[in-house]
Design a protein around this motif. Structure first.
Motif, PDB file in Angstrom:
ATOM      1  N   ILE A 148       0.839  -1.196   0.000  1.00  0.00           N
ATOM      2  CA  ILE A 148       0.000   0.000   0.000  1.00  0.00           C
ATOM      3  C   ILE A 148       0.880   1.254   0.000  1.00  0.00           C
ATOM      4  O   ILE A 148       1.764   1.423   0.855  1.00  0.00           O
ATOM      5  CB  ILE A 148      -0.923   0.012   1.245  1.00  0.00           C
ATOM      6  CG1 ILE A 148      -1.764  -1.272   1.289  1.00  0.00           C
ATOM      7  CG2 ILE A 148      -1.802   1.253   1.238  1.00  0.00           C
ATOM      8  CD1 ILE A 148      -2.534  -1.422   2.599  1.00  0.00           C
ATOM      9  N   THR A 177      -3.418   5.381   2.028  1.00  0.00           N
ATOM     10  CA  THR A 177      -4.837   5.102   2.209  1.00  0.00           C
ATOM     11  C   THR A 177      -5.610   6.421   2.121  1.00  0.00           C
ATOM     12  O   THR A 177      -5.219   7.426   2.737  1.00  0.00           O
ATOM     13  CB  THR A 177      -5.104   4.431   3.569  1.00  0.00           C
ATOM     14  OG1 THR A 177      -4.407   3.175   3.605  1.00  0.00           O
ATOM     15  CG2 THR A 177      -6.582   4.188   3.766  1.00  0.00           C
ATOM     16  N   THR A 228     -12.632   5.079  -7.474  1.00  0.00           N
ATOM     17  CA  THR A 228     -11.299   5.209  -8.073  1.00  0.00           C
ATOM     18  C   THR A 228     -11.236   6.296  -9.139  1.00  0.00           C
ATOM     19  O   THR A 228     -10.156   6.828  -9.417  1.00  0.00           O
ATOM     20  CB  THR A 228     -10.871   3.879  -8.710  1.00  0.00           C
ATOM     21  OG1 THR A 228     -11.802   3.537  -9.756  1.00  0.00           O
ATOM     22  CG2 THR A 228     -10.845   2.763  -7.671  1.00  0.00           C
ATOM     23  N   SER A 274      -7.873  -2.308 -11.211  1.00  0.00           N
ATOM     24  CA  SER A 274      -6.771  -1.531 -11.794  1.00  0.00           C
ATOM     25  C   SER A 274      -7.199  -1.020 -13.159  1.00  0.00           C
ATOM     26  O   SER A 274      -8.218  -1.446 -13.727  1.00  0.00           O
ATOM     27  CB  SER A 274      -5.513  -2.391 -11.939  1.00  0.00           C
ATOM     28  OG  SER A 274      -5.673  -3.326 -12.987  1.00  0.00           O
ATOM     29  N   GLU A 295      -2.507   2.099 -12.554  1.00  0.00           N
ATOM     30  CA  GLU A 295      -3.290   2.542 -11.402  1.00  0.00           C
ATOM     31  C   GLU A 295      -3.923   1.311 -10.755  1.00  0.00           C
ATOM     32  O   GLU A 295      -4.628   0.546 -11.420  1.00  0.00           O
ATOM     33  CB  GLU A 295      -4.370   3.542 -11.826  1.00  0.00           C
ATOM     34  CG  GLU A 295      -3.814   4.838 -12.422  1.00  0.00           C
ATOM     35  CD  GLU A 295      -4.925   5.819 -12.780  1.00  0.00           C
ATOM     36  OE1 GLU A 295      -5.625   6.291 -11.849  1.00  0.00           O
ATOM     37  OE2 GLU A 295      -5.100   6.095 -13.983  1.00  0.00           O
ATOM     38  N   LYS A 296      -3.687   1.143  -9.472  1.00  0.00           N
ATOM     39  CA  LYS A 296      -4.132  -0.067  -8.765  1.00  0.00           C
ATOM     40  C   LYS A 296      -4.749   0.348  -7.425  1.00  0.00           C
ATOM     41  O   LYS A 296      -4.151   1.155  -6.692  1.00  0.00           O
ATOM     42  CB  LYS A 296      -2.951  -1.004  -8.525  1.00  0.00           C
ATOM     43  CG  LYS A 296      -2.240  -1.396  -9.802  1.00  0.00           C
ATOM     44  CD  LYS A 296      -0.953  -2.128  -9.534  1.00  0.00           C
ATOM     45  CE  LYS A 296       0.177  -1.193  -9.099  1.00  0.00           C
ATOM     46  NZ  LYS A 296       0.666  -0.311 -10.160  1.00  0.00           N
ATOM     47  N   TYR A 297      -5.912  -0.231  -7.105  1.00  0.00           N
ATOM     48  CA  TYR A 297      -6.624   0.184  -5.895  1.00  0.00           C
ATOM     49  C   TYR A 297      -7.291  -1.006  -5.209  1.00  0.00           C
ATOM     50  O   TYR A 297      -7.663  -1.998  -5.859  1.00  0.00           O
ATOM     51  CB  TYR A 297      -7.711   1.217  -6.231  1.00  0.00           C
ATOM     52  CG  TYR A 297      -7.211   2.433  -6.978  1.00  0.00           C
ATOM     53  CD1 TYR A 297      -6.638   3.497  -6.287  1.00  0.00           C
ATOM     54  CD2 TYR A 297      -7.325   2.529  -8.373  1.00  0.00           C
ATOM     55  CE1 TYR A 297      -6.193   4.619  -6.967  1.00  0.00           C
ATOM     56  CE2 TYR A 297      -6.875   3.641  -9.056  1.00  0.00           C
ATOM     57  CZ  TYR A 297      -6.312   4.683  -8.346  1.00  0.00           C
ATOM     58  OH  TYR A 297      -5.861   5.785  -9.028  1.00  0.00           O
ATOM     59  N   ARG A 298      -7.459  -0.853  -3.903  1.00  0.00           N
ATOM     60  CA  ARG A 298      -8.303  -1.747  -3.128  1.00  0.00           C
ATOM     61  C   ARG A 298      -9.336  -0.852  -2.426  1.00  0.00           C
ATOM     62  O   ARG A 298      -8.968   0.022  -1.628  1.00  0.00           O
ATOM     63  CB  ARG A 298      -7.493  -2.551  -2.113  1.00  0.00           C
ATOM     64  CG  ARG A 298      -8.354  -3.450  -1.232  1.00  0.00           C
ATOM     65  CD  ARG A 298      -7.508  -4.447  -0.451  1.00  0.00           C
ATOM     66  NE  ARG A 298      -6.511  -3.772   0.364  1.00  0.00           N
ATOM     67  CZ  ARG A 298      -5.487  -4.412   0.955  1.00  0.00           C
ATOM     68  NH1 ARG A 298      -5.323  -5.728   0.800  1.00  0.00           N
ATOM     69  NH2 ARG A 298      -4.612  -3.746   1.686  1.00  0.00           N
ATOM     70  N   VAL A 299     -10.606  -1.117  -2.713  1.00  0.00           N
ATOM     71  CA  VAL A 299     -11.670  -0.236  -2.227  1.00  0.00           C
ATOM     72  C   VAL A 299     -12.588  -1.012  -1.288  1.00  0.00           C
ATOM     73  O   VAL A 299     -13.023  -2.143  -1.609  1.00  0.00           O
ATOM     74  CB  VAL A 299     -12.487   0.337  -3.415  1.00  0.00           C
ATOM     75  CG1 VAL A 299     -13.561   1.282  -2.897  1.00  0.00           C
ATOM     76  CG2 VAL A 299     -11.558   1.053  -4.402  1.00  0.00           C
ATOM     77  N   MET A 318     -10.093   3.635   0.628  1.00  0.00           N
ATOM     78  CA  MET A 318      -9.430   3.139  -0.582  1.00  0.00           C
ATOM     79  C   MET A 318      -7.917   3.121  -0.357  1.00  0.00           C
ATOM     80  O   MET A 318      -7.332   4.123   0.058  1.00  0.00           O
ATOM     81  CB  MET A 318      -9.770   4.034  -1.778  1.00  0.00           C
ATOM     82  CG  MET A 318      -9.117   3.586  -3.089  1.00  0.00           C
ATOM     83  SD  MET A 318      -9.640   4.605  -4.499  1.00  0.00           S
ATOM     84  CE  MET A 318      -8.824   6.155  -4.103  1.00  0.00           C
ATOM     85  N   ASP A 319      -7.348   1.960  -0.659  1.00  0.00           N
ATOM     86  CA  ASP A 319      -5.891   1.832  -0.607  1.00  0.00           C
ATOM     87  C   ASP A 319      -5.328   2.008  -2.008  1.00  0.00           C
ATOM     88  O   ASP A 319      -5.798   1.375  -2.970  1.00  0.00           O
ATOM     89  CB  ASP A 319      -5.481   0.445  -0.083  1.00  0.00           C
ATOM     90  CG  ASP A 319      -5.850   0.248   1.376  1.00  0.00           C
ATOM     91  OD1 ASP A 319      -5.893   1.249   2.113  1.00  0.00           O
ATOM     92  OD2 ASP A 319      -6.106  -0.905   1.773  1.00  0.00           O
ATOM     93  N   VAL A 320      -4.351   2.885  -2.146  1.00  0.00           N
ATOM     94  CA  VAL A 320      -3.613   3.010  -3.410  1.00  0.00           C
ATOM     95  C   VAL A 320      -2.483   1.986  -3.352  1.00  0.00           C
ATOM     96  O   VAL A 320      -1.605   2.054  -2.477  1.00  0.00           O
ATOM     97  CB  VAL A 320      -3.047   4.431  -3.586  1.00  0.00           C
ATOM     98  CG1 VAL A 320      -2.280   4.523  -4.906  1.00  0.00           C
ATOM     99  CG2 VAL A 320      -4.165   5.469  -3.533  1.00  0.00           C
TER     100      VAL A 320
END
Length: 228
Positions: free
Chosen positions: A125, A128, A167, A193, A199-203, A218-220
Motif C-alpha cells: 500500500i 490510504t 477510483t 486496476s 493505477e491499482k486500488y483496493r476499495v 481506498m488503498d492506493v
C-alpha cells in the motif's frame, strides 16, 4: 302796499321753488347714495361668497387627503398581517418542510467534504485515502438486501459501479481482479486496476439500505502481486 304784493308773491314763489329744488336734489343725492351703498354691499357679499366657497373647497380637499392618508396605513397593516400569515402557513406546511429537508440533504450530498490521505509503511500500500464526500451510488434493489458474489447479479454490477466511482477509473476500461466479502454481510472489498495496471486500488464498500453501495476507504496499491 297794494303795488308791492306781486313782487312779494314772486319772491316767495321763487324761494319755494329754490327750497323744492334743494329738497329734490337732496332726495336725489340720498337715492344715489343708497344705490351706491346697495351696489357696494352686493359686490362685497359676492366676494365673501366666493371666498367662502373657496374655503369650503379647500377644507373638502384637505379632509379627503387626510382620509386617504389614514386609510393607507390600514392597507399596509393588512399586507403585513398577510405576509405574517403566509410565513406562518409556510412554517406549518408539511410539504414545504419536506422540500426544505430534501434541499438540505441535496446540499449535504453535493458538499465537497474532506479528503484524508494516510501514507502507509505496508509494502503493498502506497497510501490510504478516505473521502467524506463519497456517497452511495444508488440502487434498483428493493426489500431485504443480500450481498451476492456471482459475477452477474444486479448487486454484483452495483458493486463494480461503486468501485469505479471511488477510483475515478472509466468503468469500461477497468480490470476487476477480485470482489469479495469485506468482513460482514453488508461489507465488500474489491481490487481493481486500469488496463495498463499503472493505477491499482483496493476499495472497501458498505451497503446503505435504500441507497446502495458506498465507498468508505481506498488503498492506493503499489503492486498486484499479493494474496487477495
Amino acid at each position: 302796499m297794494a303795488q308791492e304784493e306781486p313782487n312779494f308773491s314772486r319772491t316767495r314763489r321763487k324761494k319755494r321753488r329754490n327750497r323744492s329744488n334743494r329738497i329734490l336734489n337732496l332726495l336725489i343725492g340720498i337715492v344715489v347714495l343708497l344705490i351706491i351703498v346697495v351696489a357696494t354691499s352686493i359686490i362685497l357679499q359676492g366676494g365673501e361668497d366666493q371666498a367662502d366657497e373657496g374655503a369650503v373647497a379647500d377644507r373638502t380637499e384637505t379632509e379627503e387627503n387626510l382620509n386617504t392618508e389614514k386609510q393607507a396605513p390600514a392597507g399596509n397593516t393588512a399586507d403585513e398581517h398577510d405576509e405574517e400569515g403566509n410565513d406562518l402557513q409556510l412554517e406549518n406546511d408539511p410539504e414545504i418542510g419536506n422540500e426544505e429537508n430534501r434541499q438540505s440533504e441535496e446540499d449535504d450530498t453535493h458538499s465537497p467534504g474532506t479528503v484524508t490521505i494516510v501514507p502507509s509503511e505496508d509494502a503493498v500500500i502506497a497510501e490510504t485515502v478516505i473521502d467524506t464526500s463519497w456517497q452511495p451510488i444508488g440502487t434498483t434493489q428493493t426489500g431485504e438486501h443480500v450481498s451476492l458474489y456471482d459475477g452477474k447479479s444486479v448487486d454484483w454490477k452495483e458493486k463494480e459501479k461503486a468501485l469505479a466511482y471511488a477510483t475515478g477509473l472509466p468503468y469500461d476500461s477497468m480490470i476487476f481482479w477480485k470482489i469479495k466479502n469485506g468482513g460482514g454481510p453488508q461489507q465488500s472489498v474489491g481490487i481493481v486496476s486500469s488496463r495498463d495496471k499503472e493505477e491499482k486500488y483496493r476499495v472497501y464498500l458498505e451497503w446503505v439500505d435504500g441507497k446502495g453501495w458506498k465507498p468508505v476507504k481506498m488503498d492506493v496499491l503499489t503492486t498486484l502481486d499479493f494474496d487477495y
